[in-house]
Design a protein around this motif. Structure first.
Motif, PDB file in Angstrom:
ATOM      1  N   GLN A  41       2.310  16.924  -8.784  1.00  0.00           N
ATOM      2  CA  GLN A  41       3.096  16.280  -9.840  1.00  0.00           C
ATOM      3  C   GLN A  41       2.506  16.559 -11.221  1.00  0.00           C
ATOM      4  O   GLN A  41       3.240  16.891 -12.154  1.00  0.00           O
ATOM      5  N   LEU A  42       1.198  16.415 -11.351  1.00  0.00           N
ATOM      6  CA  LEU A  42       0.568  16.633 -12.647  1.00  0.00           C
ATOM      7  C   LEU A  42       0.623  18.099 -13.059  1.00  0.00           C
ATOM      8  O   LEU A  42       0.909  18.412 -14.219  1.00  0.00           O
ATOM      9  N   LEU A  43       0.354  18.995 -12.120  1.00  0.00           N
ATOM     10  CA  LEU A  43       0.418  20.416 -12.451  1.00  0.00           C
ATOM     11  C   LEU A  43       1.834  20.817 -12.851  1.00  0.00           C
ATOM     12  O   LEU A  43       2.031  21.586 -13.792  1.00  0.00           O
ATOM     13  N   HIS A  44       2.828  20.274 -12.160  1.00  0.00           N
ATOM     14  CA  HIS A  44       4.223  20.567 -12.514  1.00  0.00           C
ATOM     15  C   HIS A  44       4.540  20.053 -13.916  1.00  0.00           C
ATOM     16  O   HIS A  44       5.136  20.756 -14.725  1.00  0.00           O
ATOM     17  N   GLN A  45       4.107  18.850 -14.195  1.00  0.00           N
ATOM     18  CA  GLN A  45       4.370  18.236 -15.497  1.00  0.00           C
ATOM     19  C   GLN A  45       3.715  19.026 -16.634  1.00  0.00           C
ATOM     20  O   GLN A  45       4.336  19.303 -17.650  1.00  0.00           O
ATOM     21  N   PHE A  46       2.456  19.405 -16.445  1.00  0.00           N
ATOM     22  CA  PHE A  46       1.717  20.056 -17.521  1.00  0.00           C
ATOM     23  C   PHE A  46       1.902  21.574 -17.564  1.00  0.00           C
ATOM     24  O   PHE A  46       1.411  22.227 -18.473  1.00  0.00           O
ATOM     25  N   SER A  47       2.631  22.127 -16.589  1.00  0.00           N
ATOM     26  CA  SER A  47       2.927  23.563 -16.615  1.00  0.00           C
ATOM     27  C   SER A  47       4.327  23.816 -17.163  1.00  0.00           C
ATOM     28  O   SER A  47       4.835  24.923 -17.074  1.00  0.00           O
ATOM     29  N   ASP A  48       4.936  22.773 -17.700  1.00  0.00           N
ATOM     30  CA  ASP A  48       6.299  22.864 -18.227  1.00  0.00           C
ATOM     31  C   ASP A  48       7.269  23.274 -17.125  1.00  0.00           C
ATOM     32  O   ASP A  48       8.216  24.025 -17.353  1.00  0.00           O
ATOM     33  N   GLY A  49       7.010  22.784 -15.917  1.00  0.00           N
ATOM     34  CA  GLY A  49       7.925  22.998 -14.802  1.00  0.00           C
ATOM     35  C   GLY A  49       7.790  24.324 -14.089  1.00  0.00           C
ATOM     36  O   GLY A  49       8.634  24.664 -13.264  1.00  0.00           O
ATOM     37  N   VAL A  50       6.732  25.084 -14.360  1.00  0.00           N
ATOM     38  CA  VAL A  50       6.580  26.400 -13.748  1.00  0.00           C
ATOM     39  C   VAL A  50       5.992  26.309 -12.335  1.00  0.00           C
ATOM     40  O   VAL A  50       6.298  27.123 -11.479  1.00  0.00           O
ATOM     41  N   THR A  51       5.154  25.314 -12.085  1.00  0.00           N
ATOM     42  CA  THR A  51       4.546  25.167 -10.763  1.00  0.00           C
ATOM     43  C   THR A  51       5.479  24.356  -9.859  1.00  0.00           C
ATOM     44  O   THR A  51       6.371  23.668 -10.337  1.00  0.00           O
ATOM     45  N   PRO A  52       5.274  24.409  -8.538  1.00  0.00           N
ATOM     46  CA  PRO A  52       6.185  23.723  -7.619  1.00  0.00           C
ATOM     47  C   PRO A  52       6.265  22.217  -7.854  1.00  0.00           C
ATOM     48  O   PRO A  52       5.280  21.567  -8.189  1.00  0.00           O
ATOM     49  N   VAL A  53       7.450  21.690  -7.656  1.00  0.00           N
ATOM     50  CA  VAL A  53       7.733  20.273  -7.804  1.00  0.00           C
ATOM     51  C   VAL A  53       7.602  19.585  -6.438  1.00  0.00           C
ATOM     52  O   VAL A  53       7.793  20.220  -5.397  1.00  0.00           O
ATOM     53  N   VAL A  54       7.261  18.313  -6.441  1.00  0.00           N
ATOM     54  CA  VAL A  54       7.261  17.534  -5.204  1.00  0.00           C
ATOM     55  C   VAL A  54       8.712  17.214  -4.876  1.00  0.00           C
ATOM     56  O   VAL A  54       9.426  16.612  -5.683  1.00  0.00           O
ATOM     57  N   LEU A  55       9.148  17.661  -3.704  1.00  0.00           N
ATOM     58  CA  LEU A  55      10.529  17.418  -3.292  1.00  0.00           C
ATOM     59  C   LEU A  55      10.694  15.969  -2.876  1.00  0.00           C
ATOM     60  O   LEU A  55       9.787  15.380  -2.303  1.00  0.00           O
ATOM     61  N   GLY A  56      11.841  15.415  -3.137  1.00  0.00           N
ATOM     62  CA  GLY A  56      12.079  14.026  -2.758  1.00  0.00           C
ATOM     63  C   GLY A  56      13.534  13.636  -2.906  1.00  0.00           C
ATOM     64  O   GLY A  56      13.852  12.470  -3.055  1.00  0.00           O
ATOM     65  N   GLY A  57      14.423  14.613  -2.880  1.00  0.00           N
ATOM     66  CA  GLY A  57      15.844  14.324  -3.026  1.00  0.00           C
ATOM     67  C   GLY A  57      16.441  13.726  -1.766  1.00  0.00           C
ATOM     68  O   GLY A  57      15.882  13.816  -0.677  1.00  0.00           O
ATOM     69  N   LYS A  58      17.601  13.126  -1.932  1.00  0.00           N
ATOM     70  CA  LYS A  58      18.285  12.472  -0.810  1.00  0.00           C
ATOM     71  C   LYS A  58      18.777  13.470   0.232  1.00  0.00           C
ATOM     72  O   LYS A  58      19.005  13.110   1.379  1.00  0.00           O
ATOM     73  N   GLY A  59      18.925  14.725  -0.165  1.00  0.00           N
ATOM     74  CA  GLY A  59      19.436  15.735   0.753  1.00  0.00           C
ATOM     75  C   GLY A  59      18.376  16.407   1.598  1.00  0.00           C
ATOM     76  O   GLY A  59      18.655  17.396   2.267  1.00  0.00           O
ATOM     77  N   LEU A  60      17.171  15.873   1.595  1.00  0.00           N
ATOM     78  CA  LEU A  60      16.081  16.508   2.327  1.00  0.00           C
ATOM     79  C   LEU A  60      15.187  15.469   2.968  1.00  0.00           C
ATOM     80  O   LEU A  60      14.715  14.554   2.306  1.00  0.00           O
ATOM     81  N   ARG A  61      14.973  15.623   4.274  1.00  0.00           N
ATOM     82  CA  ARG A  61      13.984  14.780   4.941  1.00  0.00           C
ATOM     83  C   ARG A  61      12.606  15.316   4.576  1.00  0.00           C
ATOM     84  O   ARG A  61      12.428  16.510   4.384  1.00  0.00           O
ATOM     85  N   SER A  62      11.632  14.427   4.502  1.00  0.00           N
ATOM     86  CA  SER A  62      10.298  14.862   4.076  1.00  0.00           C
ATOM     87  C   SER A  62       9.276  14.831   5.205  1.00  0.00           C
ATOM     88  O   SER A  62       8.081  14.885   4.951  1.00  0.00           O
ATOM     89  N   ASP A  63       9.744  14.791   6.460  1.00  0.00           N
ATOM     90  CA  ASP A  63       8.794  14.830   7.565  1.00  0.00           C
ATOM     91  C   ASP A  63       8.352  16.273   7.804  1.00  0.00           C
ATOM     92  O   ASP A  63       8.946  17.221   7.289  1.00  0.00           O
ATOM     93  N   LEU A  64       7.293  16.437   8.563  1.00  0.00           N
ATOM     94  CA  LEU A  64       6.716  17.767   8.788  1.00  0.00           C
ATOM     95  C   LEU A  64       7.714  18.748   9.389  1.00  0.00           C
ATOM     96  O   LEU A  64       7.800  19.894   8.944  1.00  0.00           O
ATOM     97  N   LEU A  65       8.466  18.312  10.382  1.00  0.00           N
ATOM     98  CA  LEU A  65       9.408  19.216  11.035  1.00  0.00           C
ATOM     99  C   LEU A  65      10.467  19.698  10.053  1.00  0.00           C
ATOM    100  O   LEU A  65      10.797  20.891  10.006  1.00  0.00           O
ATOM    101  N   ALA A  66      10.995  18.798   9.241  1.00  0.00           N
ATOM    102  CA  ALA A  66      12.027  19.177   8.264  1.00  0.00           C
ATOM    103  C   ALA A  66      11.462  20.158   7.240  1.00  0.00           C
ATOM    104  O   ALA A  66      12.124  21.140   6.882  1.00  0.00           O
ATOM    105  N   LEU A  67      10.247  19.907   6.773  1.00  0.00           N
ATOM    106  CA  LEU A  67       9.636  20.818   5.799  1.00  0.00           C
ATOM    107  C   LEU A  67       9.311  22.166   6.431  1.00  0.00           C
ATOM    108  O   LEU A  67       9.477  23.207   5.789  1.00  0.00           O
ATOM    109  N   GLU A  68       8.879  22.139   7.685  1.00  0.00           N
ATOM    110  CA  GLU A  68       8.613  23.399   8.385  1.00  0.00           C
ATOM    111  C   GLU A  68       9.907  24.217   8.495  1.00  0.00           C
ATOM    112  O   GLU A  68       9.926  25.416   8.220  1.00  0.00           O
ATOM    113  N   GLN A  69      11.001  23.560   8.875  1.00  0.00           N
ATOM    114  CA  GLN A  69      12.282  24.250   8.988  1.00  0.00           C
ATOM    115  C   GLN A  69      12.759  24.767   7.632  1.00  0.00           C
ATOM    116  O   GLN A  69      13.333  25.853   7.542  1.00  0.00           O
TER     117      GLN A  69
END
Length: 168
Positions: free
Chosen positions: A60-88
């Protein structure tokens, strides 16, 4: 997405006073950063990054201070955040990238690149970004769920990357 500081406190089970003491600031300052009244400063972000081995906070901090260039923490309603979902998600995005790379040619010298080549390169960058975000979130989830230090694992790979000639 939760405020990085509030998210850290929730994950660690600590209050504002304890966090303030840990990084050497006043509790009211923590409160102001959590509510958005005061932005997180680079100094505080740096203190947080060095003090806590928390992959979500780091992302989160790296994303914020890189002006959005580094990866964001996903957390939208359209995505499950469990390991299997992220692996898929990683597999699906990587397969899309592989298909895109097989359809794109990067052999042309820059002076011969057409607008169509540029458009295909842009799509490749988009696909690479999708894979990068998916992989970063899967790494964060694995490190968190298995109580592994992402910092230590990544730093430990440095020798391997050096031996492979990837870094100097």
């Amino acid at each position: 997405m939760k405020n990085p500081i509030k998210g850290l406190r929730d994950r660690m089970g600590i209050n504002q006073e304890e966090l303030a003491t840990e990084i050497g600031v006043d509790r009211s300052y923590i409160s102001q950063m959590e509510t958005g009244k005061t932005p997180i400063t680079k100094n505080v972000a740096e203190d947080l990054l060095y003090t806590f081995d928390d992959p979500a906070l780091s992302m989160q901090l790296l994303h914020q201070f890189s002006d959005g260039v580094t990866p964001v923490v996903l957390g939208g309603k359209g995505l499950r955040s469990d390991l299997l979902a992220l692996e898929q998600l990683v597999v699906r995005e990587a397969l899309e990238l592989i298909q895109n790379l097989s359809d794109t040619c990067f052999l042309k010298p820059p002076e011969y690149i057409t607008n169509d080549d540029r458009d295909k390169a842009k799509i490749t960058l988009e696909e690479l970004s999708d894979v990068e975000v998916a992989v970063a979130n899967l790494k964060m989830k694995i490190a968190t769920d298995y109580n592994l230090s992402l910092k230590k694992v990544t730093k430990g790979r440095g020798l391997t990357w050096k031996v492979r000639g990837w870094i100097s």
